[in-house]
Design an enzyme around this catalytic site. Structure first.
Site, PDB file in Angstrom:
ATOM      1  N   CYS A   1       0.749  -1.075  -0.077  1.00 62.30           N
ATOM      2  CA  CYS A   1      -0.111  -0.066  -0.206  1.00 62.30           C
ATOM      3  C   CYS A   1       0.935   1.275   0.081  1.00 62.30           C
ATOM      4  CB  CYS A   1      -0.927   0.180   1.199  1.00 62.30           C
ATOM      5  SG  CYS A   1      -0.360   0.349   2.845  1.00 62.30           S
ATOM      6  N   ALA A   2       0.402   2.330   0.301  1.00 59.85           N
ATOM      7  CA  ALA A   2       1.142   3.638   0.154  1.00 59.85           C
ATOM      8  C   ALA A   2       2.141   3.739   1.235  1.00 59.85           C
ATOM      9  CB  ALA A   2       0.103   4.839   0.389  1.00 59.85           C
TER      10      ALA A   2
END
Lengths: 354, 90
Positions: free
Chosen positions: A73-74
């Protein structure tokens, strides 16, 4: 706790074409804007993490069974949650620690082959997530860094491992896509005294007015953003595409043209993993680039300017701020730096990577 | 004219997730929404810029809420705060 994997381990395994399934759980916008790339294509499934919150069963069903799933994810928080859900459901899953932020900050270095007996040693530092390249040039116990990223400790560590001390920092130009590590070095602003024998600076205005080529040992050209292995640097980032394109044309015709076919070009960027060679290094023989980069064959100034004008496009919003910091006019916290530096560099004329 | 007592009052709840990183803002917002009654409003205050697209994505996915609006405010120190206004569906 679910198992973690570092970006370095993930890239190494993906480069070696190990059987991995990458599950990217970021939102649509982030997934569309910037993807994790290895030197071989990675099979990727995109299911946002909030889909797992809303309908875990249906989301889970979208992921092929019996595969090792690496969740990304980020920043590493949402992917950890999803990896845990997968592990609880009996899947083999691990979390990419630090997510895309860590990918953007990941650095690795490789020695550039030089002729036997060469006095200098060149190490290329690849920032794969952003496509940024920087260099450590060693001569005996002293080294200089060229175009360092803000992770000064990486270069200090690399120099230490080689038994050298960093005595100077050089920039091929003021960068707009990433924050320079220059001011973070103790040796910042100090002239690279002992090393200057065998290092030549060639003015190369065009991408920016201050651009230069750093020629090491007469054979290896650290070309900054003037020339890449798949194109030339964009002259439109300063908002003055015509005068800067003319400068770039003159630089290519009058400066780059004088370099030997056997010169090795070591640029400051790459646009795609395809530009990384089999040896893990981004480099090219100038003679080969003279055949493959069309901009080097344009003999007419107005045709060159037209080509550059047609490839001009808006710069990412953060670039103006980054330039201010790199010029020393403004400071940036690490959090701001991380936000501004998201995504790949956009320093090449758009024909780049065609 | 309608009598005052008949006017339906919309309950607004505020959820402060400033400083929290994903997935916390959505996890907490979902928990609140699930416990709310139809028509009630949840106002989420977050500092993660990624929350803007995350709330849009989640709102498209969930059956329980609609995303009414999003705005950016400044806190006392001048930092951006992203405000997401959600309404619980039936």
């Amino acid at each position: 706790m679910v198992a973690g994997i570092t970006v370095g381990e993930l890239l190494e395994r993906a480069d070696a074409a190990e059987d991995l399934l990458l599950l990217d759980v970021r939102n649509e916008d982030e997934f569309a804007a910037w993807r994790l790339e290895a030197r071989r294509p990675i099979e990727t499934v995109h299911v946002p993490y909030f889909d797992f919150l809303e309908d875990a069963e249906r989301s889970m069903a979208r992921i092929p069974a019996n595969r090792e799933v690496v969740v990304l994810c980020a920043k590493g928080g949402s992917s950890e949650m999803v990896a845990e859900m997968l592990a609880e459901a009996g899947r083999r899953a691990c979390n990419v620690e630090g997510g895309m932020i860590a990918y953007g900050n990941h650095l690795e270095s490789r020695p550039v082959p030089l002729p036997p007996g060469a006095r200098h040693e060149i190490h290329q530092v690849l920032r794969r997530g952003k496509g940024c390249l920087s260099y450590l040039v060693r001569c005996g116990a002293e080294a200089i860094v060229v175009d360092p990223c803000r992770h000064a400790e990486f270069y200090e560590e690399l120099a230490r491992g080689l038994g050298a001390r960093i005595v100077g920092v050089l920039e091929t130009h003021v960068h707009a896509d990433h924050l320079s590590g220059g001011p973070r070095f103790a040796a910042h602003g100090r002239a690279p005294v002992a090393l200057d024998v065998g290092i030549e600076l060639v003015p190369a205005p065009g991408h920016t007015p201050d651009s230069k080529l750093v020629v090491v040992a007469g054979t290896h050209v650290l070309s900054g953003d003037t020339l890449f292995v798949a194109g030339v640097g964009r002259p439109d980032l300063g908002g003055e595409v015509v005068p800067w394109a003319k400068e770039l044309f003159r630089t290519l015709r009058e400066r780059v043209a004088l370099l030997a076919d056997d010169a090795i070009v070591l640029p400051a960027h790459f646009a795609s993993s395809a530009e990384i060679g089999a040896d893990g290094i981004v480099s090219a023989r100038l003679g080969d680039l003279r055949r493959t980069v069309p901009e080097l064959s344009i003999c007419d100034e107005s045709a060159f300017v037209r080509a550059m004008e047609s490839s001009a496009r808006p710069a990412p919003e953060a670039y103006a701020r980054i330039v201010r910091v790199n010029r020393g006019l403004e400071d940036a916290t690490d959090d701001l730096a991380a936000e501004w530096e998201l995504g790949k560099n956009q320093c090449a004329a758009s024909a780049h990577g065609r | 004219m309608r009598r005052l007592g008949a006017r339906k009052v919309t309950m607004t709840k505020k959820l402060d997730v400033r400083g929290a990183k994903c997935p916390i803002p959505i996890v907490k917002a979902k928990k609140e929404i699930d416990a709310m009654s139809a028509g009630e409003i949840l106002e989420v205050h977050a500092t993660d810029p990624g929350s803007v697209a995350d709330f849009q994505g989640w709102a498209r996915m969930t059956k329980n809420a609609i995303l009414q609006s999003q705005r950016t405010e400044k806190d006392e120190t001048g930092h951006d705060v992203y405000v997401h206004v959600l309404q619980r569906k039936t």
